[in-house]
Write an enzyme that holds these catalytic residues in place. Sequence first.
Site, PDB file in Angstrom:
ATOM      1  N   ASP A 141      16.118 -10.874  -3.788  1.00 13.19           N
ATOM      2  CA  ASP A 141      17.326 -10.446  -4.201  1.00 13.19           C
ATOM      3  C   ASP A 141      17.860  -9.386  -3.827  1.00 13.19           C
ATOM      4  O   ASP A 141      19.077  -8.929  -3.426  1.00 13.19           O
ATOM      5  CB  ASP A 141      17.505 -10.360  -5.808  1.00 13.19           C
ATOM      6  N   HIS A 190       0.722  -1.146   0.027  1.00 12.29           N
ATOM      7  CA  HIS A 190       0.126   0.189  -0.140  1.00 12.29           C
ATOM      8  C   HIS A 190       0.654   1.407   0.086  1.00 12.29           C
ATOM      9  O   HIS A 190       0.260   2.367  -0.272  1.00 12.29           O
ATOM     10  CB  HIS A 190      -0.796   0.042   1.173  1.00 12.29           C
ATOM     11  N   ARG A 200       6.232  -6.426   3.312  1.00 15.37           N
ATOM     12  CA  ARG A 200       4.967  -6.869   2.463  1.00 15.37           C
ATOM     13  C   ARG A 200       5.047  -6.778   1.104  1.00 15.37           C
ATOM     14  O   ARG A 200       4.993  -5.462   0.856  1.00 15.37           O
ATOM     15  CB  ARG A 200       3.847  -6.355   3.138  1.00 15.37           C
ATOM     16  N   ASP A 235      -9.397  -5.783   5.870  1.00  9.40           N
ATOM     17  CA  ASP A 235      -9.794  -6.249   4.698  1.00  9.40           C
ATOM     18  C   ASP A 235     -10.899  -7.590   4.939  1.00  9.40           C
ATOM     19  O   ASP A 235     -11.614  -7.863   4.411  1.00  9.40           O
ATOM     20  CB  ASP A 235      -8.640  -6.965   3.539  1.00  9.40           C
ATOM     21  N   GLU A 253      -6.643 -12.514   5.304  1.00  7.73           N
ATOM     22  CA  GLU A 253      -7.217 -11.331   5.305  1.00  7.73           C
ATOM     23  C   GLU A 253      -8.762 -11.306   4.565  1.00  7.73           C
ATOM     24  O   GLU A 253      -9.289 -10.366   4.100  1.00  7.73           O
ATOM     25  CB  GLU A 253      -6.352 -10.238   4.935  1.00  7.73           C
TER      26      GLU A 253
END
Length: 272
Positions: free
Chosen positions: A94, A55, A80, A185, A159
């Site tokens: 990576d 987000h 996240r 959510d 969620e």
Amino acid sequence: MSFRVDPPRSFKDLFHGEHALGRTVAGMFVCSGDASVAEICAGSGMDYLLIDAEHGPMNLQSVLDQLRAIAGYPAVPVVRVPFNDPVLIKQFLDLGAQSLIVPMVNNADDAAAAVSAIRYAPAGVRGVGSALARSARWNRVPDYLTRAEDFLTLLVQVESAEAVENAAAIAAVDGIDGVFIGPSDLSATMGLIGQQSHPDVVAGVKQTIAEVKAAGKIVGVNAFVESQAQDYLVAGADFVNVGADVALLARGTEALAARFIGEADGDGPASY
């Protein structure tokens, strides 16, 4: 002379092994995308910082900058990712992100896909680029290709109402280290958007906590309201996400403005 090193600890090390904290683990979102803000938060005493590339206004470079800013502090960085995609997950790994949260995992197949994305072939689909990447410290981590999963923590996010029903199956997937529960959510998928404290939402969170714990995995939840966070800890949550950099800044500046501008206008401090 080359420098040989193992990466620093990942999120699961806060709960298992010789460096386990042995107590409730608390952390916060870092959503601004700014490395200086991340560094300020890293020195706060929080156990972990959750860099929110789902987000927040972030790209690979800004996440890398934040990982480097946090690296000098005890707080463990967790990233996240935007969604459950093997190419994106490979890129974040990576960069040197060792602890990932994969959002919107609704069933065991979704969870298995996330596991596959962090594992090299033949067990998974992660592309091999250790000589080129910060994850292996440019091949300075001994035997990284055979040991990579030892350094990683994979959390998947429950969620949705569907995910709550599948929580036991999700937690049972080999390679999943734990589950992070998103009440916001979840409330929306239950037709209760914005009502994270609704009894049905709370019941779904607690059901998930119990089922993940029964599977022997780590489980945590997002809960900015202190009383709600404490309730989930009593229910068995191992960790709780208790705030966000942007929320703290918003509420703090509002309170400051209310204290001075409100008084100047003769209204007195506003209530928040």
